[in-house]
Design an enzyme around this catalytic site. Structure first.
Site, PDB file in Angstrom:
ATOM      1  N   GLY C 235       0.826  -1.201   0.000  1.00 14.29           N
ATOM      2  CA  GLY C 235       0.000   0.000   0.000  1.00 14.29           C
ATOM      3  C   GLY C 235       0.856   1.244   0.000  1.00 14.29           C
ATOM      4  O   GLY C 235       0.669   2.145  -0.795  1.00 14.29           O
ATOM      5  N   PHE C 236       1.810   1.281   0.934  1.00 13.42           N
ATOM      6  CA  PHE C 236       2.768   2.375   1.034  1.00 13.42           C
ATOM      7  C   PHE C 236       2.076   3.720   1.194  1.00 13.42           C
ATOM      8  O   PHE C 236       2.591   4.747   0.781  1.00 13.42           O
ATOM      9  CB  PHE C 236       3.729   2.365  -0.164  1.00 13.42           C
ATOM     10  CG  PHE C 236       4.289   0.997  -0.443  1.00 13.42           C
ATOM     11  CD1 PHE C 236       5.174   0.420   0.450  1.00 13.42           C
ATOM     12  CD2 PHE C 236       3.884   0.271  -1.549  1.00 13.42           C
ATOM     13  CE1 PHE C 236       5.656  -0.868   0.236  1.00 13.42           C
ATOM     14  CE2 PHE C 236       4.361  -1.015  -1.767  1.00 13.42           C
ATOM     15  CZ  PHE C 236       5.255  -1.572  -0.870  1.00 13.42           C
ATOM     16  N   ILE C 463       0.047  -5.434   5.448  1.00 11.27           N
ATOM     17  CA  ILE C 463       0.211  -5.031   4.041  1.00 11.27           C
ATOM     18  C   ILE C 463       1.584  -5.455   3.520  1.00 11.27           C
ATOM     19  O   ILE C 463       2.078  -4.930   2.526  1.00 11.27           O
ATOM     20  CB  ILE C 463       0.020  -3.507   3.884  1.00 11.27           C
ATOM     21  CG1 ILE C 463       1.011  -2.742   4.763  1.00 11.27           C
ATOM     22  CG2 ILE C 463      -1.404  -3.123   4.238  1.00 11.27           C
ATOM     23  CD1 ILE C 463       0.989  -1.232   4.528  1.00 11.27           C
ATOM     24  N   THR C 465       4.066  -5.953   5.974  1.00 14.43           N
ATOM     25  CA  THR C 465       4.973  -5.532   7.041  1.00 14.43           C
ATOM     26  C   THR C 465       5.439  -6.686   7.917  1.00 14.43           C
ATOM     27  O   THR C 465       6.473  -6.589   8.563  1.00 14.43           O
ATOM     28  CB  THR C 465       4.246  -4.542   7.955  1.00 14.43           C
ATOM     29  OG1 THR C 465       3.024  -5.172   8.396  1.00 14.43           O
ATOM     30  CG2 THR C 465       3.871  -3.274   7.209  1.00 14.43           C
ATOM     31  N   GLY C 506       1.635   0.810  13.355  1.00 14.21           N
ATOM     32  CA  GLY C 506       0.836  -0.392  13.572  1.00 14.21           C
ATOM     33  C   GLY C 506       1.252  -1.170  14.797  1.00 14.21           C
ATOM     34  O   GLY C 506       0.437  -1.477  15.672  1.00 14.21           O
ATOM     35  N   ASN C 584      10.731  -8.696  15.489  1.00 12.71           N
ATOM     36  CA  ASN C 584      11.089  -9.881  14.702  1.00 12.71           C
ATOM     37  C   ASN C 584      12.229  -9.505  13.759  1.00 12.71           C
ATOM     38  O   ASN C 584      12.017  -8.799  12.771  1.00 12.71           O
ATOM     39  CB  ASN C 584       9.865 -10.366  13.911  1.00 12.71           C
ATOM     40  CG  ASN C 584      10.166 -11.621  13.086  1.00 12.71           C
ATOM     41  OD1 ASN C 584      11.283 -11.803  12.583  1.00 12.71           O
ATOM     42  ND2 ASN C 584       9.181 -12.482  12.945  1.00 12.71           N
ATOM     43  N   PRO C 585      13.442  -9.949  14.075  1.00 12.83           N
ATOM     44  CA  PRO C 585      14.600  -9.520  13.284  1.00 12.83           C
ATOM     45  C   PRO C 585      14.488  -9.887  11.802  1.00 12.83           C
ATOM     46  O   PRO C 585      14.972  -9.156  10.955  1.00 12.83           O
ATOM     47  CB  PRO C 585      15.771 -10.272  13.925  1.00 12.83           C
ATOM     48  CG  PRO C 585      15.291 -10.740  15.245  1.00 12.83           C
ATOM     49  CD  PRO C 585      13.794 -10.860  15.166  1.00 12.83           C
ATOM     50  N   GLY C 655       8.463   2.411  15.293  1.00 14.09           N
ATOM     51  CA  GLY C 655       8.038   1.962  13.969  1.00 14.09           C
ATOM     52  C   GLY C 655       9.208   1.831  13.015  1.00 14.09           C
ATOM     53  O   GLY C 655      10.159   2.606  13.075  1.00 14.09           O
ATOM     54  N   GLU C 658       8.926   2.807   7.690  1.00 11.13           N
ATOM     55  CA  GLU C 658       9.208   3.926   6.801  1.00 11.13           C
ATOM     56  C   GLU C 658      10.628   4.449   6.893  1.00 11.13           C
ATOM     57  O   GLU C 658      11.149   5.027   5.944  1.00 11.13           O
ATOM     58  CB  GLU C 658       8.198   5.055   7.077  1.00 11.13           C
ATOM     59  CG  GLU C 658       6.817   4.639   6.613  1.00 11.13           C
ATOM     60  CD  GLU C 658       5.691   5.482   7.204  1.00 11.13           C
ATOM     61  OE1 GLU C 658       5.258   6.397   6.521  1.00 11.13           O
ATOM     62  OE2 GLU C 658       5.250   5.208   8.335  1.00 11.13           O
TER      63      GLU C 658
END
Lengths: 167, 330, 692
Positions: C235-236, C463, C465, C506, C584-585, C655, C658
């Site tokens: 989606g971005f 989406i 991620t 999120g 989660n690496p 986050g 981005e």
């Protein structure tokens, strides 16, 4: 104009009636409910619809279904044997070579087709000696996989996965 | 997309007769460009005659040392053919720089030659385009034309031909075999393609219903040392900004013979005859290469936003010839 | 903030839980929820940039065999007035931008729908239009705020005076072009209107938002609308809600009881689902002879639509990035006859940090300092914008760690002197940052199942991620069970509400709600039994008032520019990030390198070329609008440093969706300068800009 054709997809025979305008991709997705091949651009510009068509990797969005009566198609769904994944699929999971997953089935089919091409000694744009042997370096893998766009940016992991699967 | 009929051609003669007799008919190869156009409304045939199964899928030696490439030979098969790789590496290199593996696996030789420009206005039926709708005007002339022609264009059309293969074939002096209702004819590829002039709707000299059945490569020993250099925005899977197909025969530092053709610069693959003439007998040096390139490009008439193609073409010609001649020296 | 939860599953490199379905292509995306009786919709789009529809002839379209309905402004259902004019689909005869939806055909098949749409004849009274952003565009104005709620302009001290007095100054203008999000899955909806309820299989970043908006527009109660989005193909920022979803619902209403599918074409995505505004950014930096900044001024001109305001927060990152006593940022908008811009991966930070970080490179050179040392010298102790302490800020550690790993210390700063096989070589660095956003409104439930398992429900959405996996890990630790004991349900508006998958928020927003629900559950049921259930919600975070919260990073790039042709390649990129605790690496690294790859793509390729005569993007497909291909990406890696931040949320995470794109293009442009000596300030870095 409607035409009846036969397709064999992932080993399953299908008879179906298609409009002459229907592409192989739409025939699978909209007529047969086979949605493993994805529609990303519908113009051969992204590779998401790649399948193995009569044994070779091919885009299906620019192929008219009516011209492929009797074709044998393998999708990413057909490459897995139930729960057992194809080595390329397993390698993509191991290396997280996917994010949103939408380009992924096309990447899988493309990789499988690409490996057969390399196995057959086909050179690529980055092969230094067109008549020489093919060694699947990262650069070679990346070039050969460039017909499959990935907007999430998983390319580095896709190359790592294929490198691993080849080993 | 309007509905159309579909026929699988039984043989060449009937295919040619069928299409010739029906103004709205078109030949279908793999469809990798035609289906684009059907979806976009650029092409609206009422009948497709599928010629992809006709028996033109061989690569065969010709008497006299040349090679005949069947019209339906797939781009991949042509690119990896051992004879082509060894004797005409520029053909393999051109093909391998085009499109993507999955498109090359289906696209045909004749279809590659017959593909149409990727000018965005040609592909967008909501904008004027003389090639698509004669007399409607050229949107690219004053619009987005970074990818467009610097040589041989007209005010009616500034589009470029998108094929890589055709550039290599033009450098080699290939001959296209054509079948029509009036019989067969041979057309040197240099004469197959047109400049736009005032009729850009015609990419080639082929008449409606004429079908390419094969492409003949001449026996050209110097082509064993040939290459194709494609300059593009993306590292792969992109059309050329400028490309150069070249073969060169150098003896003791002097150019005996040379072939150069340019892609991405004109409505047709551009045989650089002026550059070739300037080079024959000249020393194989950067200065001579540059002078030859400049002689060819003296006639360039770039548009507002593509003047960069002139130095880009010049530098690419020089770099390609340098690379070939350096390679040739023991 | 209350204490961090104990990480057990958090921090483990779990494989994507939905991975098997994705590599086989069996994970169903929106348009793949088809039934035998599904009808298909194709829109008619305006072919003028501004004007009024004076006539529309649908006779031929309606007469076509297989056509079920033709929707026009004349017969479309009236929508309730909303606050988003872009969603007022088929509400009037006015055309506000080229490509606007003005009609639609619903038919038995996609082919027939498309043919029918082509048969609709439209006439217009055309009005003059302006679609071109210029630094001196007429009517530039200051919006009330920039996204989401930042002040439009800020000033501290006397930047003009400080610039005039500075020993060293840089005064440059940088531009970024219009860019399109272009997720691989085109926006799609399958809508079914049956028995007063509307079900939408939707490709969206925010099922709950779509539900609420559609319910309001169509005058339905929210429980009459259900939005389902188990898998979303990227989606971005472009998959919030746009006119296409409204139109799909209208199409479904026209054929009640039948599902209607509407998947955009790639071409349509260039006019219907938003884009990143082009920007024109003037940056002025003043520094003393000691290389300490005395002034930073960042003045942005960008576009919005006349139809609807969207104010990209381009200069906002500049407010907190570096210490300087005199600072100013401004945003000015040109309202044009174009579709509205929208969110695109790191809106604001992405274009803004391109300009700032190129200017910082230029200033470092002007000061005779290494660009890393220059940034170190200008590191603020507290947030220069708010005066608050940072909850954690490890930019310098990222720069230094990256310098070690990238081999920066051996770098000769002289530009244009390294050559290999006809290629000029260079390296560059840039800083990266992204704020910690927490969105309100998420809730979660935890329910005990048989066999010691737990069902965790929240209308979050993945989406690409990795939310499917990371939320399961968070739930596992919050419940103190292994992750395979968690049965996670997301992507359905019938679940407890989730905020948008955007703003890299999120994990913070949804994860905090899940932790809250789990804590409540464990308090309420010390000895849980099957069927026990508790809920929770994203709590307020009082620390937001006490700390400035951002993630940071350092981007390194090696670039090759061909001396003859100007072709630009990026053989190596390294990102080092400080973004709190990594859940989660495995999937986190993908997020980082994915962002960096999109940054590479932005640097080299992406450019939506507006044809000012027609008012549309000329290169509106994937052959014309290049995104990076596999061959464009060579060695690319991301690492992160350990960062404990107890203030951001109970997971300690910031986050990461981005930040990977922020600064990446600047690192590439700075490296291209180092390679060639040519400073390109206008993206993308296409070959002609380096040709000599």
């Amino acid at each position: 104009m409607d035409v009846e054709i036969g397709l064999r997809v992932d080993g399953e025979p299908h008879r179906l009636v298609v409009d002459t305008r229907t592409t192989l991709l739409d025939a699978m997705r909209e007529r047969l409910g086979i949605t493993s091949p994805k529609k990303g651009c519908d113009h051969g510009q992204c590779g998401a619809c790649t399948v193995l068509l009569d044994g070779r990797r091919a885009t299906t969005c620019l192929a008219l279904a009516v011209a492929h009566d009797g074709a044998e198609i393998v999708t990413a769904a057909g490459l897995a044997d139930g729960e057992r994944l194809h080595p390329i699929q397993q390698a993509l999971l191991d290396h997280d070579g996917l994010q949103c997953g939408y380009c992924t089935p096309g990447q899988v089919c493309s990789a499988v087709g690409m490996l057969a091409e390399a196995e057959a000694g086909w050179p690529s744009h980055v092969t230094a000696d067109l008549s020489g042997a093919v060694e699947l370096t990262d650069e070679e893998i990346a070039e050969r996989m460039s017909g499959n766009l990935c907007r999430c940016g998983a390319y580095a992991n896709i190359v790592a996965a294929i490198r691993e699967a080849v080993r | 997309m309007i509905p159309f009929d579909y026929q699988r051609a039984e043989d060449t003669r009937s295919a040619v007769a069928t299409v010739t007799a029906r103004p709205g008919a078109a030949f279908l190869g793999a469809g990798t460009n035609l289906v684009d156009h059907l979806k976009l409304g650029v092409a609206a045939p009422d009948l497709l005659v599928d010629v992809s199964h006709l028996p033109f899928d061989m690569i065969e030696p010709l008497a006299g040392g040349g090679v005949r490439i069947g019209a339906t030979v797939r781009n991949s098969d042509l690119a990896v053919d051992p004879v082509i790789r060894q004797r005409y590496p520029m053909v393999s290199a051109a093909l391998l720089s085009g499109a993507s593996g999955q498109l090359r696996n289906v696209a045909t030789t004749a279809g590659n030659l017959m593909q149409r420009t990727r000018c965005p206005y040609f592909q967008d039926v909501t904008t004027p385009c003389n090639k698509r709708r004669p007399g409607s005007g050229c949107s690219a002339l004053e619009g987005y034309h970074r990818d467009h022609a610097i040589l041989g264009a007209s005010r009616h059309c500034v589009a470029v031909h998108p094929s890589d293969l055709a550039v290599a074939l033009t450098a080699l002096g290939a001959v296209v075999q054509v079948e029509g209702v009036k019989g067969a004819r041979s057309i040197p590829i240099i004469d197959l393609y047109r400049l736009p002039d005032d009729a850009p709707q015609h990419d080639t000299v082929l008449e409606h219903g004429e079908l390419i059945t094969a492409v003949d490569l001449p026996a050209l020993p110097m082509a064993t040392r040939s290459t194709y250099r494609k300059v593009r925005d993306r590292a792969s899977y992109a059309f050329a900004l400028v490309s150069v197909a070249a073969a060169v025969d150098v003896e003791r530092g002097t150019v005996r013979d040379v072939r150069v053709a340019l892609g991405g610069v004109a409505h047709k693959p551009w045989r650089a005859r002026r550059a070739e003439e300037a080079l024959r007998g000249a020393p194989a040096t950067d200065d001579a290469f540059r002078a030859a390139a400049e002689a060819e490009l003296a006639g360039a008439r770039p548009l507002r936003d593509n003047a960069f193609k002139v130095p880009m073409a010049r530098n690419t010609i020089v770099a390609t010839l340098r690379e070939l001649t350096r390679r040739e020296e023991p | 903030m209350t204490g961090l939860i104990e990480p057990k599953s958090i921090g483990a490199p779990l494989e994507r839980l939905e991975g098997h379905a994705k590599v086989t292509g069996t994970a169903p995306y929106a348009a793949e929820h088809l039934a035998a009786d599904t009808a298909h919709l194709h829109p008619v789009q305006a072919t003028v940039a501004r004007g009024r529809i004076t006539g529309m002839d649908t006779t031929a379209a309606e007469a076509l065999d297989g056509v079920l309905a033709v929707l026009t402004p004349g017969n479309a259902p009236r929508l309730a007035p909303g606050d988003d004019p872009e969603l007022a689909v088929l509400a009037s005869d006015e055309v506000a931008y080229r490509g606007q939806i003005i009609a639609a055909a619903v038919a038995e098949t996609t082919e027939i729908a498309r043919q029918a749409a082509d048969l609709v004849r439209v006439s217009y009274a055309e009005l003059p239009h302006d679609v071109e952003l210029r630094a001196d565009s007429a009517g530039l104005y200051a919006p009330e705020v920039v996204n989401p709620t930042y002040p439009t302009d800020t000033t501290e001290g006397d930047p003009d005076g400080a610039l005039a007095a500075a020993a060293v100054t840089v005064d440059r203008t940088y531009t970024t072009p219009m860019e399109h999000n272009n997720p691989m899955e085109p926006h799609a909806t399958v809508a079914l209107w049956a028995r007063d309820t509307l079900t939408l299989y939707e490709s969206t970043q925010w099922p709950h938002g779509v539900r609420d908006t559609i319910a309001r527009l169509f005058g339905l109660a929210t429980d009459q609308v259900r939005v389902i989005a188990p898998y979303v193909g990227g989606g971005f920022g472009s998959k919030t809600i746009h006119a296409n979803t409204v139109l799909a619902a209208m199409g479904a209403r026209a054929v009640p009881g039948r599902p209607v599918s509407f998947a955009l074409t790639r071409q349509q995505m260039f006019s219907l689902v938003g884009y990143r505004t082009p920007t024109i950014q003037r940056i002025r930096l003043g520094a003393g002879a000691d290389g300490r900044l005395t002034a930073i001024a960042h003045d942005v001109v960008e576009q919005t639509a006349r139809l609807k305001e969207f104010a990209e927060q381009t200069a906002v990152a500049t407010r907190s990035m570096y210490a300087a006593p005199n600072r100013r940022t401004t945003h000015r908008l040109a309202a044009l006859d174009v579709p509205a811009p929208t969110w695109m991966r790191a809106p604001g930070e992405c274009p803004g940090m391109f300009a700032l970080e190129c200017a910082m490179d230029e200033m470092a050179i002007a000061c005779g300092l290494d660009p890393i040392e220059f940034r170190v010298r200008n590191e603020p102790e507290i947030d220069p914008e708010t005066g608050l302490p940072f909850s954690s800020r490890n930019l310098i550690r990222c720069l230094r760690e990256g310098a070690d790993r990238f081999g920066w210390r051996r770098r000769d700063p002289t530009p244009g002197v390294r050559r290999e096989d006809g290629w000029l070589l260079g390296t560059g660095v840039a800083a990266s940052t992204f704020p910690v956003f927490r969105l309100p409104g998420s809730a979660a439930t935890v329910r005990r199942l048989a066999g010691g398992r737990y069902r965790v429900q929240i209308d979050a959405v993945d989406i690409g991620t990795g939310a499917w996996t990371s939320l399961a890990q968070i739930a596992a630790d919050a419940l103190d069970v292994p992750p395979d004991a968690v049965d996670l349900r997301i992507g359905d508006s019938a679940l407890p509400p989730g905020s948008v998958a955007g703003g890299s928020s999120g994990t913070t927003s949804w994860g905090s709600a899940i932790v809250d629900a789990a804590r409540t559950f464990r308090e309420k049921f010390p000895d849980p039994e099957e069927g026990d259930e508790a809920g929770g919600a994203t709590p307020d975070n009082p620390d937001l008032e006490r700390f400035a919260m951002h993630a940071y990073g350092a981007q390194f790039a090696a670039v090759r520019v061909h001396a003859d042709t100007g072709e630009v390649r990026v053989p190596r990129m390294l990102g080092v990030f400080a973004a709190g605790r990594i859940i989660n690496p495995r999937t986190a690294r993908s997020q980082f390198i994915g962002g960096m790859t999109m940054g590479l793509s932005m640097a080299l390729h992406e450019d939506s070329v507006m044809d000012v005569r027609f008012g549309q993007v000329a290169n509106h497909d994937f052959a014309g609008y290049h995104i990076a291909s596999n061959a464009d990406v060579r060695s690319i890696d991301a690492i992160w440093i350990e960062e404990e931040d107890p203030h951001v949320n109970p997971m300690g995470s910031k986050g990461i969706g981005e930040i990977g794109i922020v600064g990446a293009a600047a690192a590439v442009a700075n490296a291209a300068y180092h390679a060639t000596g040519v400073r390109v300030r206008d993206l993308p870095l296409t070959p002609e800009k380096f040709l000599r």
